[in-house]
Structure formats: structure tokens, C-alpha cells
Write a protein that holds these residues in place. Structure first.
Motif, PDB file in Angstrom:
ATOM      1  N   ALA A 137       0.866  -1.180   0.000  1.00 52.65           N
ATOM      2  CA  ALA A 137       0.000   0.000   0.000  1.00 52.65           C
ATOM      3  C   ALA A 137       0.900   1.226   0.000  1.00 52.65           C
ATOM      4  O   ALA A 137       1.356   1.666   1.057  1.00 52.65           O
ATOM      5  N   PRO A 138       1.237   1.785  -1.163  1.00 56.25           N
ATOM      6  CA  PRO A 138       2.192   2.897  -1.235  1.00 56.25           C
ATOM      7  C   PRO A 138       1.759   4.143  -0.476  1.00 56.25           C
ATOM      8  O   PRO A 138       2.600   4.976  -0.145  1.00 56.25           O
ATOM      9  N   SER A 139       0.466   4.320  -0.205  1.00 57.96           N
ATOM     10  CA  SER A 139       0.009   5.500   0.522  1.00 57.96           C
ATOM     11  C   SER A 139      -1.141   5.137   1.444  1.00 57.96           C
ATOM     12  O   SER A 139      -1.949   4.263   1.139  1.00 57.96           O
ATOM     13  N   LEU A 140      -1.188   5.820   2.587  1.00 60.73           N
ATOM     14  CA  LEU A 140      -2.222   5.607   3.592  1.00 60.73           C
ATOM     15  C   LEU A 140      -2.893   6.929   3.917  1.00 60.73           C
ATOM     16  O   LEU A 140      -2.281   7.997   3.803  1.00 60.73           O
ATOM     17  N   VAL A 141      -4.170   6.856   4.344  1.00 57.60           N
ATOM     18  CA  VAL A 141      -4.910   8.039   4.777  1.00 57.60           C
ATOM     19  C   VAL A 141      -5.584   7.717   6.101  1.00 57.60           C
ATOM     20  O   VAL A 141      -5.707   6.551   6.508  1.00 57.60           O
ATOM     21  N   GLY A 146       7.015  12.699   6.793  1.00 60.63           N
ATOM     22  CA  GLY A 146       6.977  11.950   5.549  1.00 60.63           C
ATOM     23  C   GLY A 146       5.719  11.117   5.415  1.00 60.63           C
ATOM     24  O   GLY A 146       5.013  10.849   6.400  1.00 60.63           O
ATOM     25  N   PRO A 147       5.381  10.670   4.195  1.00 61.76           N
ATOM     26  CA  PRO A 147       4.177   9.855   3.985  1.00 61.76           C
ATOM     27  C   PRO A 147       4.364   8.448   4.547  1.00 61.76           C
ATOM     28  O   PRO A 147       5.447   7.871   4.476  1.00 61.76           O
ATOM     29  N   LEU A 148       3.288   7.883   5.078  1.00 61.44           N
ATOM     30  CA  LEU A 148       3.311   6.522   5.606  1.00 61.44           C
ATOM     31  C   LEU A 148       2.841   5.547   4.541  1.00 61.44           C
ATOM     32  O   LEU A 148       2.006   5.868   3.698  1.00 61.44           O
ATOM     33  N   HIS A 149       3.381   4.345   4.595  1.00 64.70           N
ATOM     34  CA  HIS A 149       2.940   3.281   3.706  1.00 64.70           C
ATOM     35  C   HIS A 149       2.891   1.979   4.485  1.00 64.70           C
ATOM     36  O   HIS A 149       3.506   1.855   5.556  1.00 64.70           O
ATOM     37  N   ALA A 150       2.162   1.004   3.936  1.00 57.90           N
ATOM     38  CA  ALA A 150       2.059  -0.311   4.563  1.00 57.90           C
ATOM     39  C   ALA A 150       2.931  -1.292   3.797  1.00 57.90           C
ATOM     40  O   ALA A 150       2.674  -1.553   2.618  1.00 57.90           O
ATOM     41  N   PRO A 151       3.978  -1.834   4.423  1.00 55.85           N
ATOM     42  CA  PRO A 151       4.862  -2.757   3.704  1.00 55.85           C
ATOM     43  C   PRO A 151       4.240  -4.115   3.435  1.00 55.85           C
ATOM     44  O   PRO A 151       4.697  -4.828   2.553  1.00 55.85           O
ATOM     45  N   ALA A 152       3.215  -4.494   4.184  1.00 57.74           N
ATOM     46  CA  ALA A 152       2.572  -5.795   3.995  1.00 57.74           C
ATOM     47  C   ALA A 152       1.191  -5.748   4.620  1.00 57.74           C
ATOM     48  O   ALA A 152       0.832  -4.804   5.348  1.00 57.74           O
ATOM     49  N   ARG A 153       0.418  -6.781   4.357  1.00 59.49           N
ATOM     50  CA  ARG A 153      -0.935  -6.851   4.895  1.00 59.49           C
ATOM     51  C   ARG A 153      -0.891  -6.963   6.415  1.00 59.49           C
ATOM     52  O   ARG A 153      -0.227  -7.843   6.967  1.00 59.49           O
ATOM     53  N   GLY A 154      -1.587  -6.037   7.095  1.00 58.44           N
ATOM     54  CA  GLY A 154      -1.646  -6.056   8.543  1.00 58.44           C
ATOM     55  C   GLY A 154      -0.409  -5.546   9.237  1.00 58.44           C
ATOM     56  O   GLY A 154      -0.332  -5.583  10.473  1.00 58.44           O
ATOM     57  N   ALA A 155       0.574  -5.050   8.493  1.00 57.23           N
ATOM     58  CA  ALA A 155       1.818  -4.590   9.096  1.00 57.23           C
ATOM     59  C   ALA A 155       1.660  -3.180   9.648  1.00 57.23           C
ATOM     60  O   ALA A 155       0.775  -2.423   9.250  1.00 57.23           O
ATOM     61  N   THR A 156       2.547  -2.821  10.563  1.00 54.55           N
ATOM     62  CA  THR A 156       2.565  -1.480  11.121  1.00 54.55           C
ATOM     63  C   THR A 156       3.002  -0.489  10.044  1.00 54.55           C
ATOM     64  O   THR A 156       3.972  -0.743   9.318  1.00 54.55           O
ATOM     65  N   VAL A 173       4.841   2.374   8.027  1.00 53.72           N
ATOM     66  CA  VAL A 173       6.243   2.782   8.057  1.00 53.72           C
ATOM     67  C   VAL A 173       6.391   4.062   7.245  1.00 53.72           C
ATOM     68  O   VAL A 173       5.745   4.241   6.205  1.00 53.72           O
ATOM     69  N   CYS A 174       7.271   4.952   7.708  1.00 55.36           N
ATOM     70  CA  CYS A 174       7.518   6.203   6.994  1.00 55.36           C
ATOM     71  C   CYS A 174       8.384   5.941   5.757  1.00 55.36           C
ATOM     72  O   CYS A 174       9.401   5.249   5.824  1.00 55.36           O
ATOM     73  N   SER A 175       8.000   6.531   4.640  1.00 53.00           N
ATOM     74  CA  SER A 175       8.761   6.362   3.397  1.00 53.00           C
ATOM     75  C   SER A 175      10.030   7.191   3.380  1.00 53.00           C
ATOM     76  O   SER A 175      10.913   6.961   2.555  1.00 53.00           O
ATOM     77  N   TRP A 176      10.154   8.176   4.305  1.00 48.87           N
ATOM     78  CA  TRP A 176      11.333   9.033   4.341  1.00 48.87           C
ATOM     79  C   TRP A 176      12.364   8.553   5.348  1.00 48.87           C
ATOM     80  O   TRP A 176      13.524   8.360   5.002  1.00 48.87           O
ATOM     81  N   ALA A 222      11.910   5.789   7.503  1.00 48.95           N
ATOM     82  CA  ALA A 222      11.789   4.344   7.751  1.00 48.95           C
ATOM     83  C   ALA A 222      11.415   4.010   9.198  1.00 48.95           C
ATOM     84  O   ALA A 222      11.567   2.872   9.623  1.00 48.95           O
ATOM     85  N   ARG A 223      10.911   4.978   9.956  1.00 48.93           N
ATOM     86  CA  ARG A 223      10.465   4.699  11.318  1.00 48.93           C
ATOM     87  C   ARG A 223       9.072   4.062  11.285  1.00 48.93           C
ATOM     88  O   ARG A 223       8.212   4.457  10.495  1.00 48.93           O
ATOM     89  N   ALA A 224       8.845   3.097  12.178  1.00 47.66           N
ATOM     90  CA  ALA A 224       7.521   2.505  12.325  1.00 47.66           C
ATOM     91  C   ALA A 224       6.612   3.473  13.068  1.00 47.66           C
ATOM     92  O   ALA A 224       6.999   4.061  14.083  1.00 47.66           O
ATOM     93  N   ALA A 225       5.396   3.661  12.563  1.00 48.94           N
ATOM     94  CA  ALA A 225       4.455   4.623  13.140  1.00 48.94           C
ATOM     95  C   ALA A 225       3.635   3.955  14.237  1.00 48.94           C
ATOM     96  O   ALA A 225       2.414   3.763  14.113  1.00 48.94           O
ATOM     97  N   LEU A 226       4.286   3.593  15.332  1.00 49.53           N
ATOM     98  CA  LEU A 226       3.597   2.982  16.471  1.00 49.53           C
ATOM     99  C   LEU A 226       2.807   4.061  17.211  1.00 49.53           C
ATOM    100  O   LEU A 226       3.313   5.149  17.473  1.00 49.53           O
ATOM    101  N   GLY A 227       1.561   3.755  17.539  1.00 46.57           N
ATOM    102  CA  GLY A 227       0.734   4.727  18.235  1.00 46.57           C
ATOM    103  C   GLY A 227       0.428   5.952  17.410  1.00 46.57           C
ATOM    104  O   GLY A 227       0.339   7.056  17.958  1.00 46.57           O
ATOM    105  N   TRP A 228       0.247   5.782  16.103  1.00 41.75           N
ATOM    106  CA  TRP A 228      -0.003   6.924  15.222  1.00 41.75           C
ATOM    107  C   TRP A 228      -1.325   7.587  15.554  1.00 41.75           C
ATOM    108  O   TRP A 228      -2.318   6.927  15.911  1.00 41.75           O
ATOM    109  N   GLN A 229      -1.364   8.919  15.409  1.00 44.06           N
ATOM    110  CA  GLN A 229      -2.581   9.691  15.624  1.00 44.06           C
ATOM    111  C   GLN A 229      -2.685  10.765  14.558  1.00 44.06           C
ATOM    112  O   GLN A 229      -1.705  11.453  14.246  1.00 44.06           O
ATOM    113  N   CYS A 230      -3.862  10.908  13.980  1.00 43.17           N
ATOM    114  CA  CYS A 230      -4.077  11.890  12.914  1.00 43.17           C
ATOM    115  C   CYS A 230      -3.941  13.302  13.471  1.00 43.17           C
ATOM    116  O   CYS A 230      -4.518  13.638  14.516  1.00 43.17           O
ATOM    117  N   SER A 231      -3.212  14.151  12.790  1.00 42.93           N
ATOM    118  CA  SER A 231      -3.021  15.530  13.239  1.00 42.93           C
ATOM    119  C   SER A 231      -4.249  16.388  13.003  1.00 42.93           C
ATOM    120  O   SER A 231      -4.361  17.473  13.565  1.00 42.93           O
TER     121      SER A 231
END
Length: 669
Positions: free
Chosen positions: A376-380, A395-405, A407-410, A412-421
Motif C-alpha cells: 500500500a504505497p500510501s495511507l490516509v 513523511g508519507p506513511l505506507h504499509a509494507p505488507a498486509r496487517g503490518a505497522t 512505516v515512513c517512506s522518508w 523508515a520509522r515505524a508509526a507505532l501509536g499513530w494519531q491523525c493531526s
């Protein structure tokens, strides 16, 4: 010119060499005279590498002897050549003339062009070449040019050295594309006339396919491969082979157009609209423009071949500078324009295309082309649909695999506990489907069918002639023996939304290349796209779309209707360059200069950018003026360079205060 004031000039004429010094300084892009010492009288000849002292640099630099002559002024003091590096002639006069012409057209330096053309010296390969410089004997293969008979007048046009826009036939025979066999026959016709051929292709996939097409048509001993995948030894040995007098067939990527073959019979470029032909290094000359300059200097035929036609080549056809050539019997894939339907059974694939794929899988492989790689190259945001951004770097987040956490495309940090701004929601939604997610969806829709992913991360060159779903991104489609039984082109609407002046051309080119891989009679389904691009693909009339693009760009003066130069630099230097341009190139239209537009500050310096639009007839005056401004800015920058040891945190050599790039394909990029 380098001089030794204390040197006592001898009486009578003295042998001298005019040397092009290998230096990045634009103000030194000219020939310098050096006296040839007696010990180098036999070795110092045009084209060899030398080392020479340069007074302004205070050191010994490498260079190339371009000419030799005599100095008749006994009062003129000249520096002497320090060393003749090698006896190998690596800069023939024909290559220097090409480099000089390309540099002048692009407002660049000849040394910058030669860095792209001449590989790094490898002593072992050079010694082997000097021991046997003649090359292998070449025997023509009977029947090698039979494929040219399907194109009326093509053989005569090649012999006459014309410029051609050649429509390539679609299809695959075995594992050899029809276009590769056609270009191989064109190369063989050049060898039959005792001349050389150069064929440039975008990337390593096309190069491997071209080599498979040359097999059995061009003698193996005549083929010279020039590309970045070779080792340094192999590439330098191949380059030396092209400097010889014997005919050969040079194949490679964009730098192959510089190969200094002695007698050029044909220069062909496959798929010139591919962005890989755009040179990222100064002077940024596109391979197509280099080919046009070279054909004007060396003669021979110039062939632009492709399934689709770029607007640049169509412009040449429209003004009569090139001739359009097509086959006697026109062949085209069967293209179906499919409207998207969102049903539980078909997902992103319309019902008709879904049924076609299912039926085709009973006979062999099916190709599914998608826009992007990954899962999933882009997430909303799942609630407000705002783009999901990384909390650390934005940076934009993407999903590297189905059900995966995510990850930032810039960073490469995992977006644990992400919250929409925007709405503070904590869940995301998949906004797009990449090749891996599409393969996952198709695997569930077609149970028991093998699914193959082909993209940048999963390179696949060929597949077997067995039922399989091949999910590939544009340009990464593998070859199937005798073609695919069906082709599905997905994500077309998303592709066309890219902010690119040439996005329509790029999509049509990618879709045409994919449709050309279909088996005879197999259906190609274009999903979710209507309008001129879809009609051009369905009717297999890509030149008509290119003509439409030219007509639409003419009123707004966008390339390739006009040439565009981008000028960037410190504000005072940029403004001075634009004033000088108005004086040096009179007759520019009032709206020729767009800008200047401020850029981000660099080390406290105010910088800006401007675009200059001009007709092709004013290209020489514009290039000369901008080049003069670059040299003036470089001289002033060098005069302000701090002397003595560099201070901590301060570079000794300042950055360039003015840069120029001509023939910008898309002013927005």
C-alpha cells in the motif's frame, strides 16, 4: 595560456600540442598550447592522454591532445607537456567535435561531455587493445536483413542516411520482441554496407532483449556492449574497440550514442520517450538531442523507433526534418476500453476484463499492469481521509505488507501509536494498491492460480508459457513465450493524475509497450480511462496523440514546441545573466522569461530561478549568452575564494553561483 616567464624560448619553429585540460572550471573550457619536449616527439599525437602543468591551478592535470602543430613565434614562452600517459588514442577527432558541439548546444563544457563518453582508464585492458587493435573478422549472416522487406523504402532510406520515425511492430516471437529483431536487421544492413551501427535502449531489460534479437542476425564478434553493468575493465575494453577502424554494432544505454565508431552507418534509439535517456549530469544533454547533433556531423541514418511516439520526434516529422515510416501491413493489438465496476467479485477489475482473464488463464499467462510497487504505497486517516504523515519527519506513511505497522517512506520509522493531526483518529486506511497488494487480491479472486510479482524489488525477466497471473509495474513486465493471453492495464486514472506535463505521453508509452507483449488476437483491457489517450491506444495511432499534444502546447509555448532553459543562482548573478541574455539574443518574445522565482536561502545567500522559453532558431545565441554568464560568475566566485588554509566549517571552494540547464522537458520539475 600557461607560460613560464623565466623560460628562454628557442629559435625556429617548435612542435606544440593543443590540449583540452580535464577540469570542471568552465572558464578553462578551451584548448591550451603546450610545447612538445623532444622525448615525447613520437608519442604526443592527437587523441592521447597527457599530463600538463596549469599555472592557474598550480598543479599538473590530465588532458587530451586535440591537435598538434608548430609555434613560429620565437618570443612566445610555453610550458611543456609533463607526461604522455599512454599511446592509446582515446579521443578521436570525431568524438571531440561531437563533444564540442553538444557542449555548445547545451551551454556546457566539452570536458563534462567527455566524462560521460570516455570510461576510466584501465591499464590491463589498454595493453591488451594496443597489442591487438584490429578486432575480429566479421562475416555477414545470410538473410539477416529479411525483416526490412515489410517496411517499404526502409532499406533505401537507411542507405541514404535519412532521419526516420519508425513504428515498431508489436508481438513476441519465442522470447524475442519483434522490435528487437527489427533493430537487429537494421544493424545488419549497416554491416553489409561496411559501416557501424549504434543502438541505444533505456535500461538493462531492453538491452538483454536487444541482444537476444541480435543473436543469429548480427555476428557475435561484431557486437560491442557498452553499459553500466559491466566491470570497469570490460567497459574500457569495449570503448577502445569502438575507436578502431573496423565496423561493429554498439549496443548500450544513453552513453552509447557517444561511441566513437569510425564510419557510422546508422544510429538508432529505441523508445526515446523513456526518462532513462535524460542525462542527470552536466551538461544534461538528452540522448535524442546528442543523436541529432551527431547525425549532422557524421552522417548516417538516424532512427527513432518505438511502439509509441514522443512529441519531440513528432515535431521533427511535422516540420519535415524526419520521415515517418510504418510497415506495409499494419498490425495492432486488440484493445478494449473497460469501465471500472466496484463489485465484490471483481474488485478493481471490471466484469468483462475479469471474465477475459479467467478464460485466458486456461491457455497461458495473463499480465496485470499496476501503477506502483509495494503493498500500500500510501495511507490516509480512516476517519477524515487526510494523508497519513510521520510524526517524526512529516513523511508519507505506507504499509509494507498486509496487517503490518505503517512505516515512513522518508525516515523508515515505524508509526507505532499513530494519531491523525487533523481529527486525532488512530486508525489508517489503505489509499492505494501496489503490486504486492494487487497480487494478494488476485490470489484470492483466482484461487489455485500462480501469482508472480515483477517490479523493482522483484525483478523477473522471463516466465514460462503456463497459466499464471503476472502483476508488474510499468517497464518491469517480463517476457512470456509468444506473448500473454490477456493484458489488464489497471490504475490508469491514477497514473494520469500525476502533475507532469508529459504524463499522457508517459502513460501511453507504458501501456503501448505492455499491449505489445500480448499474443496475436489476445485482448488488452484498459481500465477506467477514456479520452484521447484511450482512443490512441485503442486505435493504435500513437502519432495522432503526439500531434494533438503539440497543438495543445503551441499556444502556451511549452516544450517541445519551444526550447526551455532553467537558470538558477544568486539573485545578482541571475539578474545580470537575464539582462545580458536580452542584449545577446535580441528578438526574444516579451513573455520569454518567466520569473525570477525566489528559492530557499543557502548559507544566507538569496537565490532564485528563472525559465527562458525560446525558438529553436535562437538556440545558439541563447546558449552562448548563458554560457558566458556562467563563466563570468565562476571567475568572480573563484576570485573571492579565501586564500590560505580553510577555516573550520567554511569550505575552501565556494559553490557555483549560477547554473544553467537547457532543454528542460517539464518546467514544473
Amino acid at each position: 595560456m600557461p607560460e613560464h616567464p623565466a623560460h628562454i624560448a628557442p629559435q625556429g619553429p617548435r612542435p606544440i600540442a593543443r590540449v583540452l585540460v580535464d577540469t570542471p572550471l568552465p572558464q578553462l573550457d578551451r584548448l591550451f598550447d603546450y610545447q612538445i619536449p623532444r622525448e615525447f616527439a613520437d608519442e604526443a599525437k592527437p587523441g592521447v592522454r597527457v599530463k600538463v602543468p596549469l599555472k592557474s591551478a598550480g598543479r599538473v592535470l590530465q588532458g587530451y591532445i586535440v591537435e598538434v602543430g608548430e609555434e613560429t613565434d620565437p618570443e612566445r614562452a610555453l610550458a611543456e607537456i609533463d607526461t604522455v600517459v599512454s599511446d592509446a588514442v582515446v579521443l578521436p577527432d570525431r568524438l571531440y567535435r561531437l563533444a564540442r558541439a553538444v557542449a555548445d548546444r547545451s551551454a556546457g563544457s566539452a570536458t563534462d561531455v567527455l566524462r560521460l563518453a570516455i570510461p576510466r582508464r584501465m591499464v590491463r585492458a589498454e595493453k591488451a587493445w594496443l597489442a591487438h587493435p584490429e578486432g575480429p573478422d566479421i562475416e555477414p549472416i545470410p538473410g539477416a536483413t529479411d525483416d526490412l522487406g515489410s517496411y517499404p523504402g526502409l532499406t533505401d532510406a537507411l542507405t541514404a542516411g535519412e532521419r526516420l520515425a519508425l513504428d515498431a511492430p508489436p508481438g513476441v516471437v519465442g522470447l524475442v520482441p519483434e522490435w528487437a529483431r527489427l533493430l537487429a536487421s537494421i544493424a545488419a544492413s549497416a554491416l553489409d554496407r561496411g559501416t557501424s551501427a549504434i543502438i541505444a535502449v533505456p535500461d538493462h531489460r531492453d538491452l538483454d532483449r536487444l541482444l537476444s534479437g541480435l543473436d543469429g542476425i548480427v555476428p557475435a564478434g561484431a557486437i560491442v556492449r557498452v553499459d553500466a553493468d559491466q566491470t570497469a575493465q570490460e567497459r574500457y575494453a569495449a570503448y577502445l574497440r569502438t575507436t578502431g577502424a573496423g565496423p561493429c554494432v554498439v549496443v548500450g544505454n544513453r552513453s552509447a550514442v557517444y561511441a566513437p565508431v569510425a564510419d557510422l552507418g546508422v544510429l538508432a534509439i529505441w523508445d526515446d520517450g523513456d526518462s532513462s535517456f535524460e542525462e542527470p549530469l552536466a551538461p544534461y544533454a538528452h540522448a535524442r538531442d546528442v543523436a541529432l547533433v551527431r547525425q549532422s556531423l557524421d552522417g548516417g541514418a538516424l532512427v527513432f523507433c518505438g511502439h509509441s511516439r514522443s512529441s519531440d520526434v513528432e515535431r521533427l516529422v511535422s516540420i519535415g526534418f524526419a520521415v515517418s515510416v510504418g510497415p506495409e501491413r499494419r498490425r495492432s493489438p486488440r484493445v478494449v476500453i473497460a469501465a471500472p465496476q466496484d463489485t465484490p467479485n471483481t474488485g478493481r477489475i471490471p466484469s468483462a476484463a475479469f471474465r477475459s482473464a479467467r478464460q485466458a488463464l486456461e491457455l497461458g499467462p495473463v499480465l496485470v499492469q499496476v501503477a506502483r510497487p509495494g503493498y500500500a504505497p500510501s495511507l490516509v486517516c480512516a476517519e477524515c481521509r487526510s494523508p497519513a504523515r510521520c510524526a517524526s519527519c512529516g513523511g508519507p506513511l505506507h504499509a509494507p505488507a498486509r496487517g503490518a505497522t505503517p512505516v515512513c517512506s522518508w525516515c523508515a520509522r515505524a508509526a507505532l501509536g499513530w494519531q491523525c493531526s487533523s481529527c486525532e483518529a488512530t486508525s489508517v486506511r489503505l489509499a492505494s494498491s501496489g503490486s504486492e497488494r494487487t497480487a494478494d487480491e488476485l490470489g484470492r479472486a483466482f484461487p489455485g492460480v500462480r501469482v508472480i510479482v515483477a517490479d523493482g524489488a522483484h525483478p523477473v525477466q522471463t516466465i514460462e508459457d503456463q497459466p499464471a497471473l503476472v502483476v508488474a509495474t510499468r517497464g518491469a513486465e517480463p517476457l512470456a513465450p509468444n506473448g500473454y493471453r490477456a493484458v489488464l492495464l489497471l490504475d490508469g486514472e491514477r497514473m494520469l493524475q500525476a502533475p507532469d506535463l508529459r504524463i499522457g505521453e508517459a502513460c501511453l508509452r507504458g501501456w503501448s509497450n505492455a499491449a505489445a507483449l500480448a499474443a496475436p488476437g489476445a485482448a488488452t483491457h484498459l481500465v477506467g480511462v477514456t479520452g484521447p489517450v484511450a482512443r490512441a491506444l485503442a486505435t493504435w495511432n500513437q502519432p495522432a496523440y503526439a500531434r494533438t499534444e503539440l497543438m495543445e502546447r503551441a499556444p502556451v509555448k511549452m516544450p517541445p514546441v519551444v526550447r526551455v532553459a532553467r537558470v538558477e543562482g544568486d539573485v545578482p548573478q541571475l539578474e545580470k545573466a537575464l539582462v545580458r541574455l536580452g542584449a545577446d539574443a535580441p528578438g526574444l518574445s516579451p513573455d520569454a522569461i518567466l520569473g525570477p522565482v525566489p528559492l530557499a536561502d543557502v548559507s544566507g545567500r538569496k537565490r532564485a530561478r528563472a525559465l527562458v522559453r525560446f525558438d529553436y532558431g535562437r538556440g545558439t545565441a541563447v546558449a552562448e549568452s548563458l554560457r558566458a554568464s556562467v563563466i563570468e560568475a565562476a571567475v568572480k566566485s573563484r576570485s573571492r575564494r579565501p586564500r590560505g588554509p580553510a577555516e573550520a566549517g567554511r569550505p575552501r571552494t565556494p559553490t557555483n553561483t549560477l547554473s544553467v540547464r537547457l532543454d528542460v522537458a517539464d518546467p514544473d520539475l
